[in-house]
Design a protein around this motif. Structure first.
Motif, mmCIF file in Angstrom:
data_model
loop_
_atom_site.group_PDB
_atom_site.id
_atom_site.type_symbol
_atom_site.label_atom_id
_atom_site.label_comp_id
_atom_site.label_asym_id
_atom_site.label_seq_id
_atom_site.Cartn_x
_atom_site.Cartn_y
_atom_site.Cartn_z
ATOM 1 N N GLU A 39 32.653 36.153 32.328
ATOM 2 C CA GLU A 39 31.507 35.880 33.195
ATOM 3 C C GLU A 39 31.628 34.477 33.773
ATOM 4 N N VAL A 40 31.368 34.367 35.081
ATOM 5 C CA VAL A 40 31.399 33.079 35.770
ATOM 6 C C VAL A 40 30.139 32.946 36.615
ATOM 7 N N LYS A 41 29.717 31.691 36.816
ATOM 8 C CA LYS A 41 28.539 31.423 37.638
ATOM 9 C C LYS A 41 28.973 30.510 38.780
ATOM 10 N N VAL A 42 28.799 30.975 40.015
ATOM 11 C CA VAL A 42 29.196 30.214 41.195
ATOM 12 C C VAL A 42 28.027 30.187 42.168
ATOM 13 N N ASP A 43 27.651 29.002 42.596
ATOM 14 C CA ASP A 43 26.538 28.822 43.547
ATOM 15 C C ASP A 43 25.277 29.560 43.103
ATOM 16 N N GLY A 44 24.995 29.563 41.798
ATOM 17 C CA GLY A 44 23.792 30.198 41.271
ATOM 18 C C GLY A 44 23.892 31.701 41.093
ATOM 19 N N GLU A 45 25.001 32.312 41.443
ATOM 20 C CA GLU A 45 25.197 33.762 41.301
ATOM 21 C C GLU A 45 26.106 34.020 40.110
ATOM 22 N N GLU A 46 25.818 35.079 39.345
ATOM 23 C CA GLU A 46 26.641 35.433 38.199
ATOM 24 C C GLU A 46 27.582 36.575 38.547
ATOM 25 N N TYR A 47 28.861 36.394 38.241
ATOM 26 C CA TYR A 47 29.898 37.385 38.500
ATOM 27 C C TYR A 47 30.684 37.617 37.219
ATOM 28 N N THR A 48 31.463 38.702 37.213
ATOM 29 C CA THR A 48 32.365 38.981 36.104
ATOM 30 C C THR A 48 33.739 39.272 36.677
ATOM 31 N N ILE A 49 34.767 38.686 36.073
ATOM 32 C CA ILE A 49 36.140 38.961 36.473
ATOM 33 C C ILE A 49 36.745 39.865 35.399
ATOM 34 N N VAL A 50 37.187 41.060 35.801
ATOM 35 C CA VAL A 50 37.759 42.033 34.872
ATOM 36 C C VAL A 50 39.121 42.489 35.366
ATOM 37 N N LYS A 51 39.921 43.025 34.467
ATOM 38 C CA LYS A 51 41.167 43.659 34.879
ATOM 39 C C LYS A 51 40.817 45.019 35.463
ATOM 40 N N GLN A 52 41.625 45.487 36.395
ATOM 41 C CA GLN A 52 41.383 46.783 37.005
ATOM 42 C C GLN A 52 41.325 47.885 35.933
ATOM 43 N N SER A 53 42.100 47.736 34.872
ATOM 44 C CA SER A 53 42.124 48.749 33.809
ATOM 45 C C SER A 53 40.813 48.792 33.017
ATOM 46 N N ASP A 54 39.960 47.758 33.129
ATOM 47 C CA ASP A 54 38.658 47.761 32.462
ATOM 48 C C ASP A 54 37.583 48.485 33.275
ATOM 49 N N ILE A 55 37.928 48.898 34.482
ATOM 50 C CA ILE A 55 37.006 49.684 35.302
ATOM 51 C C ILE A 55 37.161 51.140 34.872
ATOM 52 N N LEU A 56 36.069 51.754 34.428
ATOM 53 C CA LEU A 56 36.131 53.104 33.889
ATOM 54 C C LEU A 56 35.972 54.186 34.944
ATOM 55 N N ALA A 57 35.177 53.920 36.001
ATOM 56 C CA ALA A 57 34.927 54.944 37.014
ATOM 57 C C ALA A 57 34.381 54.313 38.272
ATOM 58 N N VAL A 58 34.532 55.037 39.381
ATOM 59 C CA VAL A 58 33.917 54.660 40.654
ATOM 60 C C VAL A 58 32.705 55.559 40.849
ATOM 61 N N VAL A 59 31.560 54.973 41.180
ATOM 62 C CA VAL A 59 30.322 55.723 41.387
ATOM 63 C C VAL A 59 30.219 56.063 42.872
#
Length: 94
Positions: free
Chosen positions: A73-93
């Motif tokens: 998890e990273v916070k940039v300009d007051g917004e919270e984001y997460t950086i993950v590996k593509q393999s940690d993505i389980l599905a596309v909605v």
């Protein structure tokens, strides 16, 4: 500031959690579970990772479900984001 993920990494922003149940009961902030559905903000270029060629199949704007406790998890300009590996993505909605 702009964040550009490297290699097989994906920058995602989690969507806001539901604060009411289907029956209309308002939940306290403590009882709201961290949502697993997120929007893809940026995608790395792919390339060779650990001797294997990685092709990126996600694109900006995709809604995805990620593994529950994955990423950084990273916070940039007051917004919270997460950086993950593509393999940690389980599905596309869709």
């Amino acid at each position: 500031m702009k964040i550009k993920p490297l290699l097989d990494r994906v920058l995602i922003k989690t969507e806001d959690a539901e604060e009411t149940t289907k029956s209309g009961i308002v939940l306290a902030a403590k009882s709201v579970e961290k949502p697993q559905i997120a929007r893809v903000i940026a995608v790395g270029p792919g390339g060779e990772v650990d001797g294997k060629e990685i092709k990126m199949y996600l694109k900006e704007g995709d809604r995805v479900i990620s593994a529950k406790y994955s990423g950084t998890e990273v916070k940039v300009d007051g917004e919270e984001y997460t950086i993950v590996k593509q393999s940690d993505i389980l599905a596309v909605v869709e």
